[in-house]
Scaffold this motif. Sequence first.
Motif, PDB file in Angstrom:
ATOM      1  N   VAL A  75       6.130   9.461  -1.584  1.00 27.73           N
ATOM      2  CA  VAL A  75       5.173   8.798  -0.749  1.00 27.73           C
ATOM      3  C   VAL A  75       5.765   7.644  -0.036  1.00 27.73           C
ATOM      4  N   PHE A  76       5.230   7.454   1.016  1.00 29.09           N
ATOM      5  CA  PHE A  76       5.741   6.146   1.896  1.00 29.09           C
ATOM      6  C   PHE A  76       4.857   4.925   1.144  1.00 29.09           C
ATOM      7  N   VAL A  77       5.715   3.750   0.888  1.00 29.40           N
ATOM      8  CA  VAL A  77       5.018   2.533   0.510  1.00 29.40           C
ATOM      9  C   VAL A  77       5.533   1.590   1.326  1.00 29.40           C
ATOM     10  N   TYR A  78       4.246   1.008   1.922  1.00 31.90           N
ATOM     11  CA  TYR A  78       4.446  -0.042   2.863  1.00 31.90           C
ATOM     12  C   TYR A  78       4.318  -1.495   2.458  1.00 31.90           C
ATOM     13  N   ALA A  79       5.121  -2.520   2.833  1.00 33.05           N
ATOM     14  CA  ALA A  79       4.920  -3.706   2.372  1.00 33.05           C
ATOM     15  C   ALA A  79       4.936  -4.457   3.758  1.00 33.05           C
ATOM     16  N   LYS A  80       3.614  -4.871   4.120  1.00 33.31           N
ATOM     17  CA  LYS A  80       3.171  -5.661   5.340  1.00 33.31           C
ATOM     18  C   LYS A  80       3.149  -7.335   5.047  1.00 33.31           C
ATOM     19  N   ILE A  81       3.927  -7.908   6.170  1.00 31.87           N
ATOM     20  CA  ILE A  81       4.083  -9.131   6.053  1.00 31.87           C
ATOM     21  C   ILE A  81       2.646  -9.905   6.706  1.00 31.87           C
ATOM     22  N   THR A  82       1.958 -10.430   6.128  1.00 24.34           N
ATOM     23  CA  THR A  82       0.737 -11.058   6.567  1.00 24.34           C
ATOM     24  C   THR A  82       0.626 -12.509   6.531  1.00 24.34           C
ATOM     25  N   SER A 112       0.763  -1.180   0.150  1.00 23.79           N
ATOM     26  CA  SER A 112       0.188  -0.080   0.074  1.00 23.79           C
ATOM     27  C   SER A 112       0.953   1.165  -0.056  1.00 23.79           C
ATOM     28  N   TYR A 113       0.371   2.296  -0.463  1.00 24.72           N
ATOM     29  CA  TYR A 113       1.082   3.576  -0.187  1.00 24.72           C
ATOM     30  C   TYR A 113       0.046   4.805   0.470  1.00 24.72           C
ATOM     31  N   ASP A 114       0.735   5.773   0.971  1.00 30.31           N
ATOM     32  CA  ASP A 114       0.011   6.641   1.735  1.00 30.31           C
ATOM     33  C   ASP A 114      -0.081   7.772   1.011  1.00 30.31           C
ATOM     34  N   LEU A 115      -1.209   8.353   0.780  1.00 23.73           N
ATOM     35  CA  LEU A 115      -1.511   9.919   0.122  1.00 23.73           C
ATOM     36  C   LEU A 115      -1.981  10.986   1.098  1.00 23.73           C
ATOM     37  N   SER A 116      -2.562  10.269   2.280  1.00 21.12           N
ATOM     38  CA  SER A 116      -3.348  11.176   3.223  1.00 21.12           C
ATOM     39  C   SER A 116      -4.088  12.146   2.471  1.00 21.12           C
ATOM     40  N   SER A 117      -4.758  11.807   1.728  1.00 23.59           N
ATOM     41  CA  SER A 117      -5.732  12.513   0.995  1.00 23.59           C
ATOM     42  C   SER A 117      -5.184  13.517   0.090  1.00 23.59           C
ATOM     43  N   VAL A 118      -3.982  13.744  -0.312  1.00 20.26           N
ATOM     44  CA  VAL A 118      -3.181  14.577  -1.160  1.00 20.26           C
ATOM     45  C   VAL A 118      -2.702  13.774  -2.457  1.00 20.26           C
ATOM     46  N   LYS A 119      -3.217  14.073  -3.616  1.00 16.03           N
ATOM     47  CA  LYS A 119      -2.840  13.609  -4.805  1.00 16.03           C
ATOM     48  C   LYS A 119      -1.317  13.764  -5.172  1.00 16.03           C
ATOM     49  N   ILE A 120      -0.768  12.819  -5.704  1.00 14.56           N
ATOM     50  CA  ILE A 120       0.781  12.967  -6.087  1.00 14.56           C
ATOM     51  C   ILE A 120       1.017  14.220  -7.194  1.00 14.56           C
ATOM     52  N   ALA A 145      11.781  -5.674   7.617  1.00 15.64           N
ATOM     53  CA  ALA A 145      10.433  -5.319   8.200  1.00 15.64           C
ATOM     54  C   ALA A 145      10.783  -5.185   9.751  1.00 15.64           C
ATOM     55  N   GLU A 146      10.060  -4.000   9.991  1.00 15.74           N
ATOM     56  CA  GLU A 146      10.142  -3.711  11.701  1.00 15.74           C
ATOM     57  C   GLU A 146       8.391  -3.995  12.001  1.00 15.74           C
ATOM     58  N   ALA A 147       8.337  -4.804  12.945  1.00 12.23           N
ATOM     59  CA  ALA A 147       6.932  -5.175  13.674  1.00 12.23           C
ATOM     60  C   ALA A 147       6.240  -5.482  12.396  1.00 12.23           C
ATOM     61  N   GLY A 148       6.546  -6.042  11.205  1.00 14.20           N
ATOM     62  CA  GLY A 148       5.701  -6.602  10.348  1.00 14.20           C
ATOM     63  C   GLY A 148       5.582  -5.813   9.069  1.00 14.20           C
ATOM     64  N   ILE A 149       6.201  -4.646   9.171  1.00 17.92           N
ATOM     65  CA  ILE A 149       6.127  -3.694   8.000  1.00 17.92           C
ATOM     66  C   ILE A 149       7.358  -3.235   7.443  1.00 17.92           C
ATOM     67  N   ALA A 150       7.754  -3.373   6.276  1.00 17.22           N
ATOM     68  CA  ALA A 150       8.969  -2.899   5.459  1.00 17.22           C
ATOM     69  C   ALA A 150       8.491  -1.712   4.791  1.00 17.22           C
ATOM     70  N   THR A 151       9.457  -0.513   5.017  1.00 14.94           N
ATOM     71  CA  THR A 151       8.941   0.851   4.417  1.00 14.94           C
ATOM     72  C   THR A 151      10.003   1.351   3.439  1.00 14.94           C
ATOM     73  N   ILE A 152       9.650   1.732   2.440  1.00 13.67           N
ATOM     74  CA  ILE A 152      10.452   2.710   1.451  1.00 13.67           C
ATOM     75  C   ILE A 152       9.997   3.940   1.296  1.00 13.67           C
ATOM     76  N   ILE A 153      10.560   4.884   0.740  1.00  6.21           N
ATOM     77  CA  ILE A 153      10.264   6.027   0.090  1.00  6.21           C
ATOM     78  C   ILE A 153      10.251   6.233  -1.500  1.00  6.21           C
ATOM     79  N   LEU A 154       8.894   6.170  -2.178  1.00  8.01           N
ATOM     80  CA  LEU A 154       9.145   6.357  -3.578  1.00  8.01           C
ATOM     81  C   LEU A 154       9.127   7.859  -3.973  1.00  8.01           C
ATOM     82  N   LYS A 155      10.034   8.111  -4.595  1.00  2.84           N
ATOM     83  CA  LYS A 155      10.261   9.473  -5.070  1.00  2.84           C
ATOM     84  C   LYS A 155       9.839   9.659  -6.573  1.00  2.84           C
TER      85      LYS A 155
END
Length: 780
Positions: A704-711, A688-696, A744-754
């Motif tokens: 934007v932060f991109v989250y890889a959740k280990i599930t 998933s990636y986070d836009l917090s209601s603000v378009k790229i 991953a930290e606590a089940g989530i690996a994160t990068i920033i996508l520029k």
Amino acid sequence: MFSKNIFFLLSFLLTFSFGKAQAQSRTKVNFGADWEFKREETPAQDWEKVTIPHTARLEKLVVIKQFQGTSWYQKKFKTAISKDQKAFIYFEGVMQEADVWINDKKVTNHKGGYLPFTVDVTPYLNANNENTIKVKVNNEDNPDFLPGKPIKDLDFNYYGGIYRNVYFITTSKLHITDAVNANKVASGGLYVNFRNINKTEASGTVQVHLQNDFDAEQKASLKFILTDNKGKKTEIKSDNFSVKPNTDFVLTQNISVANPKLWSIHNPNLYKLEVQIISNNKVVDSYSEKIGIRKSEIKADGYYLNDEKIYITGTNEHQEYPYLGYAISDEAQYRDAVKIKNAGFDFVRMSHYPHAEAFLNACDELGILVMNSLTGWQFFGGEQFQKSAYQDIRDMARRDRNHPSIVFWEASLNETNMSPEFMKEATKTLKEELPFDHNYSASWIDNDNYDIFIPARQHAKAPDYWTKYNKGNRKIFIAEYGDWEYYAQNAGFNQTEFANLKEEERTSRQLRSAGEKRLLQQAYNFQEASNSNRKGASTIGEANWVMFDYNRGYSPDLESSGISDIFRIPKFAYYFYQSQRDAKVVLDKKLFSGPMVNIANFWTPESPLNVTVYSNCDEVALYVNDILISKQKPTVNNNSDKLEHAPFIFKVTAFQAGTLRAEGFIKGKKVASNTVKTPEKASKIELSYDLSSVKINLEFPDMVFVYAKITDANGTVIPTATNEVTFALSEGNSEIIGQNPVQAEAGIATIILKTKDLKKKIVLKATSNNLQENTITITK
């Protein structure tokens, strides 16, 4: 103050016609593209193509020995201006000393990394239209200007580079000035002040500062256009006036707005104010700002916004991103403000420096009150340093005085033993720049020169802290709480109850990987301190320390007392604060508001059987595998009795793998729910990636932060997972910022996508050994 100004007693209720005035002549163009960059420490390095905002060096996640030194930026550009025009380059922020050359002629030196400066390039432009700008940037320690303290001893980092926006501005030689560049006391640019405000009418003044760089006198008038948030326009024209050659001129316009749409924390109504200079029936310059009309007052019994008493709840924030430091987009700034509002806060303190203009604009639009802050932390320099501080107070006030969100001005150096003479001069300087009522000055030292006292809780001791402070009408705002008193002093009110805890378990500094017990303790610390703050009769509000984890110069680890981690992932404490906003509050649809319920538990065999639920509902029912454990009201005790919404604590007798479900009720009606499932074996990656209601941003770089959740197979995050995840781009104009692969930290690996020039889709894949991979597509 304004005795020499010309007052035109005109009302915004009147509308005038001006004939067919031509389009405005001012242009403001983003000047951030097509720069070249190199660091002086690597002389053999080729010039690197970069876009501004830019950081002098990407740092590691935990910043140790960050880059300090000299960097060079250069750009070739073409521009054509007529003999009647001026050209300026506006730098929002360069860290922290900048020397600027235009066509090999040095034009300015600017010291200080958090406030803007303007270069008048008109005299230096080549007639053949080929031009080069060079900027030498240095961010080494310098005790002569703020913050002054060496980074190795500083509680935050300042990152090198031209890290905020740059704009190229053209306008007429008869123009409205930039407030900071004009360097005039309580003047320059536009200065808007509403003094008399009620629901039926708001009245005040707009002061306009003009500069005539023609060699001849200029005759002109001003046109004011006020547009509300529904597009309704009201226009007014001043009388004609004349400005002598090569001089400035101030016009102060009385204004009146009927039935004003007031700016508030729940309904942040904004107006657009545009001021045009009309000369020879042409619009020769036009300048606009968004403004808000609101009444901000401290009274004997507390703080009032638009005649409504409120207890201010807020946070502190550092403006850094992992890896990129300060060099982030306007959209990223806005997303951070959205996260603050969504966390339940209506206030933010700028720790410990003036933040980016885009962040303040977001606070205006989202309804976040602001304490603007002078740069500083535990350092008091000599005469030159103090002179720089006074100038920074002026520049901060001039840049930011029209923001409706700013209610307090921290014209003091944080946690610094300032001299009495400095404090007196600092407040005098601020009041000169902000001569109207209700511009409140603030200091961490209890001093009669300042309007309000803003201590941190750690500057007092348990059990009272500041609850017994009484200086008559003088009010306290708790500027920091919830961290240091639980870290260094190990204070609080539960030393006996928590005597079995190790020091690292009692502190509020907890990474997301610390586990439930320690994350719950962090949240409890904030709860206990916030509840205590409210017992002080003189306390008008509070700001916890801190919103996001961040880096410090003096410590080789992350400062982890954030209610979200450095990647903006919430901890349990985030939901405690979110639950403190009343369920009846309805915010803009892009924001989170209304009834909420959140289970602070991972529901594993090691999880606490006393299950904490945060909610703003009247009652909460908790189920284990669809069997009702209890339906109950909040758990009120000495450490929750002053909260808007105390947490709910449920006692579960035994762990049963499966599902925890909490349902929130208001007046007997179910209005919210939350579910937590016992995690099973790690099976796949969810992206998933986070836009917090603000378009790229489709044109300029964004991040934007991109989250890889280990599930597991059901999509439940594994809270203990530390799998290594590899990210790969297969399509799109973007780059991965940060470690890759990343653990991953606590089940989530994160990068920033520029991203840049997001005209086509971006395709990103995440893989990890023994897990089902995933691919995500990001489009405009």
